[in-house]
Motif scaffolding. Structure first.
Motif, PDB file in Angstrom:
ATOM      1  N   GLY A  22     -10.540  -5.536  -9.991  1.00  0.00           N
ATOM      2  CA  GLY A  22      -9.800  -5.919  -9.715  1.00  0.00           C
ATOM      3  C   GLY A  22      -9.021  -5.678  -9.107  1.00  0.00           C
ATOM      4  O   GLY A  22      -8.027  -6.699  -7.988  1.00  0.00           O
ATOM      5  N   ALA A  23      -7.665  -4.831  -8.854  1.00  0.00           N
ATOM      6  CA  ALA A  23      -7.310  -3.988  -8.428  1.00  0.00           C
ATOM      7  C   ALA A  23      -7.497  -3.130  -7.400  1.00  0.00           C
ATOM      8  O   ALA A  23      -6.584  -3.122  -6.092  1.00  0.00           O
ATOM      9  CB  ALA A  23      -6.362  -2.889  -9.037  1.00  0.00           C
ATOM     10  N   GLU A  24      -9.191  -2.516  -7.358  1.00  0.00           N
ATOM     11  CA  GLU A  24     -10.014  -2.155  -5.946  1.00  0.00           C
ATOM     12  C   GLU A  24      -9.777  -3.207  -4.970  1.00  0.00           C
ATOM     13  O   GLU A  24      -9.544  -2.790  -3.750  1.00  0.00           O
ATOM     14  CB  GLU A  24     -10.796  -1.193  -6.398  1.00  0.00           C
ATOM     15  CG  GLU A  24     -10.618  -0.079  -7.655  1.00  0.00           C
ATOM     16  CD  GLU A  24     -12.259   0.465  -7.802  1.00  0.00           C
ATOM     17  OE1 GLU A  24     -13.251   0.018  -7.208  1.00  0.00           O
ATOM     18  OE2 GLU A  24     -11.902   1.986  -8.243  1.00  0.00           O
ATOM     19  N   ARG A  25     -10.225  -4.115  -5.454  1.00  0.00           N
ATOM     20  CA  ARG A  25     -10.589  -5.499  -4.770  1.00  0.00           C
ATOM     21  C   ARG A  25      -8.678  -5.677  -4.003  1.00  0.00           C
ATOM     22  O   ARG A  25      -8.855  -5.889  -2.648  1.00  0.00           O
ATOM     23  CB  ARG A  25     -10.980  -6.449  -4.704  1.00  0.00           C
ATOM     24  CG  ARG A  25     -12.242  -6.810  -5.796  1.00  0.00           C
ATOM     25  CD  ARG A  25     -13.140  -8.014  -6.183  1.00  0.00           C
ATOM     26  NE  ARG A  25     -14.597  -7.560  -6.205  1.00  0.00           N
ATOM     27  CZ  ARG A  25     -15.100  -8.884  -6.228  1.00  0.00           C
ATOM     28  NH1 ARG A  25     -15.131  -9.713  -6.075  1.00  0.00           N
ATOM     29  NH2 ARG A  25     -16.286  -8.701  -6.567  1.00  0.00           N
ATOM     30  N   ARG A  26      -8.339  -5.904  -4.524  1.00  0.00           N
ATOM     31  CA  ARG A  26      -6.972  -6.159  -3.754  1.00  0.00           C
ATOM     32  C   ARG A  26      -6.068  -5.152  -2.504  1.00  0.00           C
ATOM     33  O   ARG A  26      -6.000  -5.813  -1.376  1.00  0.00           O
ATOM     34  CB  ARG A  26      -5.682  -5.881  -5.126  1.00  0.00           C
ATOM     35  CG  ARG A  26      -5.252  -7.751  -6.054  1.00  0.00           C
ATOM     36  CD  ARG A  26      -3.613  -6.975  -6.870  1.00  0.00           C
ATOM     37  NE  ARG A  26      -4.060  -5.844  -7.608  1.00  0.00           N
ATOM     38  CZ  ARG A  26      -4.498  -5.829  -8.669  1.00  0.00           C
ATOM     39  NH1 ARG A  26      -4.681  -6.267  -9.499  1.00  0.00           N
ATOM     40  NH2 ARG A  26      -3.531  -4.453  -9.247  1.00  0.00           N
ATOM     41  N   ALA A  27      -6.374  -3.837  -2.889  1.00  0.00           N
ATOM     42  CA  ALA A  27      -6.099  -2.685  -2.228  1.00  0.00           C
ATOM     43  C   ALA A  27      -6.823  -3.283  -1.457  1.00  0.00           C
ATOM     44  O   ALA A  27      -6.337  -2.805  -0.100  1.00  0.00           O
ATOM     45  CB  ALA A  27      -6.454  -1.186  -3.074  1.00  0.00           C
ATOM     46  N   VAL A  28      -8.140  -2.671  -0.170  1.00  0.00           N
ATOM     47  CA  VAL A  28      -9.040  -3.072  -0.122  1.00  0.00           C
ATOM     48  C   VAL A  28      -8.287  -4.306   0.672  1.00  0.00           C
ATOM     49  O   VAL A  28      -8.150  -4.871   2.494  1.00  0.00           O
ATOM     50  CB  VAL A  28     -10.747  -3.836   0.028  1.00  0.00           C
ATOM     51  CG1 VAL A  28     -11.767  -4.003   0.984  1.00  0.00           C
ATOM     52  CG2 VAL A  28     -11.365  -2.659  -0.714  1.00  0.00           C
ATOM     53  N   LEU A  29      -8.083  -5.431   0.268  1.00  0.00           N
ATOM     54  CA  LEU A  29      -7.159  -7.022   0.770  1.00  0.00           C
ATOM     55  C   LEU A  29      -6.131  -6.675   1.846  1.00  0.00           C
ATOM     56  O   LEU A  29      -6.087  -6.927   2.836  1.00  0.00           O
ATOM     57  CB  LEU A  29      -7.437  -8.081   0.820  1.00  0.00           C
ATOM     58  CG  LEU A  29      -8.678  -8.964  -0.644  1.00  0.00           C
ATOM     59  CD1 LEU A  29      -8.435  -9.472  -1.287  1.00  0.00           C
ATOM     60  CD2 LEU A  29      -9.461  -9.781   0.894  1.00  0.00           C
ATOM     61  N   ASP A  30      -4.990  -5.793   0.744  1.00  0.00           N
ATOM     62  CA  ASP A  30      -4.223  -4.924   1.133  1.00  0.00           C
ATOM     63  C   ASP A  30      -4.379  -4.061   2.492  1.00  0.00           C
ATOM     64  O   ASP A  30      -3.232  -4.515   3.558  1.00  0.00           O
ATOM     65  CB  ASP A  30      -3.477  -4.754   0.778  1.00  0.00           C
ATOM     66  CG  ASP A  30      -2.483  -5.702  -0.397  1.00  0.00           C
ATOM     67  OD1 ASP A  30      -2.301  -6.733   0.000  1.00  0.00           O
ATOM     68  OD2 ASP A  30      -2.318  -5.003  -1.650  1.00  0.00           O
ATOM     69  N   ALA A  31      -5.381  -3.750   2.799  1.00  0.00           N
ATOM     70  CA  ALA A  31      -5.804  -2.783   4.165  1.00  0.00           C
ATOM     71  C   ALA A  31      -6.059  -2.994   4.890  1.00  0.00           C
ATOM     72  O   ALA A  31      -5.873  -2.863   5.737  1.00  0.00           O
ATOM     73  CB  ALA A  31      -6.569  -1.894   3.314  1.00  0.00           C
ATOM     74  N   LEU A  32      -6.578  -4.556   4.950  1.00  0.00           N
ATOM     75  CA  LEU A  32      -7.252  -4.935   6.028  1.00  0.00           C
ATOM     76  C   LEU A  32      -6.450  -5.148   7.076  1.00  0.00           C
ATOM     77  O   LEU A  32      -6.876  -4.744   8.014  1.00  0.00           O
ATOM     78  CB  LEU A  32      -7.945  -6.599   5.845  1.00  0.00           C
ATOM     79  CG  LEU A  32      -9.179  -6.578   4.563  1.00  0.00           C
ATOM     80  CD1 LEU A  32      -9.094  -8.201   4.961  1.00  0.00           C
ATOM     81  CD2 LEU A  32     -10.109  -5.617   5.063  1.00  0.00           C
ATOM     82  N   ALA A  33      -4.846  -5.204   7.281  1.00  0.00           N
ATOM     83  CA  ALA A  33      -4.510  -5.701   8.391  1.00  0.00           C
ATOM     84  C   ALA A  33      -4.248  -4.314   8.909  1.00  0.00           C
ATOM     85  O   ALA A  33      -3.437  -4.115  10.363  1.00  0.00           O
ATOM     86  CB  ALA A  33      -3.560  -5.950   8.204  1.00  0.00           C
ATOM     87  N   LEU A  34      -4.385  -3.233   7.792  1.00  0.00           N
ATOM     88  CA  LEU A  34      -4.468  -1.195   9.099  1.00  0.00           C
ATOM     89  C   LEU A  34      -5.494  -1.426   9.295  1.00  0.00           C
ATOM     90  O   LEU A  34      -5.779   0.250   9.838  1.00  0.00           O
ATOM     91  CB  LEU A  34      -4.109  -0.785   8.239  1.00  0.00           C
ATOM     92  CG  LEU A  34      -2.304  -0.984   7.057  1.00  0.00           C
ATOM     93  CD1 LEU A  34      -2.700   0.582   5.927  1.00  0.00           C
ATOM     94  CD2 LEU A  34      -1.377  -0.675   8.694  1.00  0.00           C
ATOM     95  N   THR A  35      -7.002  -1.745   8.770  1.00  0.00           N
ATOM     96  CA  THR A  35      -7.712  -0.997   9.274  1.00  0.00           C
ATOM     97  C   THR A  35      -8.773  -1.935  10.351  1.00  0.00           C
ATOM     98  O   THR A  35      -9.569  -0.989  10.623  1.00  0.00           O
ATOM     99  CB  THR A  35      -8.391  -0.855   8.298  1.00  0.00           C
ATOM    100  OG1 THR A  35      -8.941  -1.966   6.818  1.00  0.00           O
ATOM    101  CG2 THR A  35      -7.841   0.862   7.085  1.00  0.00           C
ATOM    102  N   VAL A  36      -8.991  -3.114  10.354  1.00  0.00           N
ATOM    103  CA  VAL A  36      -9.420  -3.540  10.651  1.00  0.00           C
ATOM    104  C   VAL A  36      -8.695  -4.173  12.041  1.00  0.00           C
ATOM    105  O   VAL A  36      -7.858  -5.310  11.777  1.00  0.00           O
ATOM    106  CB  VAL A  36     -10.863  -4.598   9.467  1.00  0.00           C
ATOM    107  CG1 VAL A  36     -11.767  -5.798  10.926  1.00  0.00           C
ATOM    108  CG2 VAL A  36     -10.794  -3.884   9.279  1.00  0.00           C
ATOM    109  N   ALA A  37      -9.711  -4.246  12.759  1.00  0.00           N
ATOM    110  CA  ALA A  37      -9.008  -4.804  13.796  1.00  0.00           C
ATOM    111  C   ALA A  37      -9.137  -6.244  14.358  1.00  0.00           C
ATOM    112  O   ALA A  37      -8.296  -7.360  14.764  1.00  0.00           O
ATOM    113  CB  ALA A  37      -8.852  -3.873  15.560  1.00  0.00           C
TER     114      ALA A  37
END
Length: 225
Positions: free
Chosen positions: A94-109
């Motif tokens: 769950g913690a790793e999924r949160r991080a992926v979601l939080d990172a989308l704005a920085l990593t996926v245009a």
């Protein structure tokens, strides 16, 4: 589709890193510096790049309170693409999924990772739901999906402060107001309290969309305060 009229502010990885570093002890800062350097210099092409092991161990290295942020920085440094993000999300805790979601704005245009947001919005984990309605969702969810994301937050008790660009996207959205009114009526009929967030969100829908002036109700003047 009713997308927001302007993009959410882009997060600043350098500022995020400075803030995080100031909250860590010397050992944790050293681990973070080494992990980010490793990710930036060698994202890896093998079955398990070295930085992904760092991603998994972040909680032990920097503490649970800071692990999400450290993982977001690692994903950004490694220039993780949608395929990698999807795999980490599907296989992660769950913690790793949160991080992926939080990172989308920085990593996926672009909108390629919208499927991850949609999957997260089907979860019952409030942390995952809150992460799903961040800046990436504000930028790329269409109006229908975004409205249901707002309702999901209300259903699960996620504060609407988690919804990026709530005021801008809700402004002038009569359909969202109708959905919120229906939800409020259902709560009242069941003898349950109407969340304060719902009342506040309905007030936001009465504002004029950006770039337009408010129109008084038909047959009368502007409402009194």
């Amino acid at each position: 589709m009713n997308h927001p009229t302007s993009a959410p502010p882009q997060p600043d990885p350098a500022a995020i890193r400075r803030t995080l570093a100031g909250q860590l002890d010397a050992d944790a800062r050293a681990w973070l510096d080494a992990a980010l350097t490793e990710a930036a210099e060698d994202p890896g092409t093998g079955p398990l790049p070295a930085w992904e092991r760092r991603f998994a161990e972040a909680g032990r290295r920097v503490g649970a309170d800071h692990a999400d942020t450290a993982r977001v920085l690692l994903l950004h440094a490694a220039r993780a693409g949608t395929a990698t993000l999807t795999r980490l999300y599907q296989e992660g805790s769950g913690a790793e999924r949160r991080a992926v979601l939080d990172a989308l704005a920085l990593t996926v245009a672009g909108p390629d990772a919208v499927g991850l947001v949609e999957d997260a919005l089907r979860a019952n984990d409030t942390g995952i739901v809150a992460a799903a309605v961040g800046p990436y969702a504000a930028r790329h969810l269409d109006a229908h999906a975004w409205r249901h994301a707002v309702l999901k937050c209300l259903f699960t008790g996620v504060p609407l402060t988690a919804v990026a660009q709530l005021a801008e996207r809700a402004a002038g959205d009569g359909e969202l107001d109708r959905m919120l009114a229906d939800f409020a009526a259902e709560r009242a009929a069941a003898g349950r309290a109407v969340p304060a967030d719902l009342t506040a969100a309905r007030a936001l829908t009465e504002a004029a969309p950006p770039g337009r002036t408010a129109t008084p109700p038909a047959g009368g003047g502007a409402k009194e305060n």
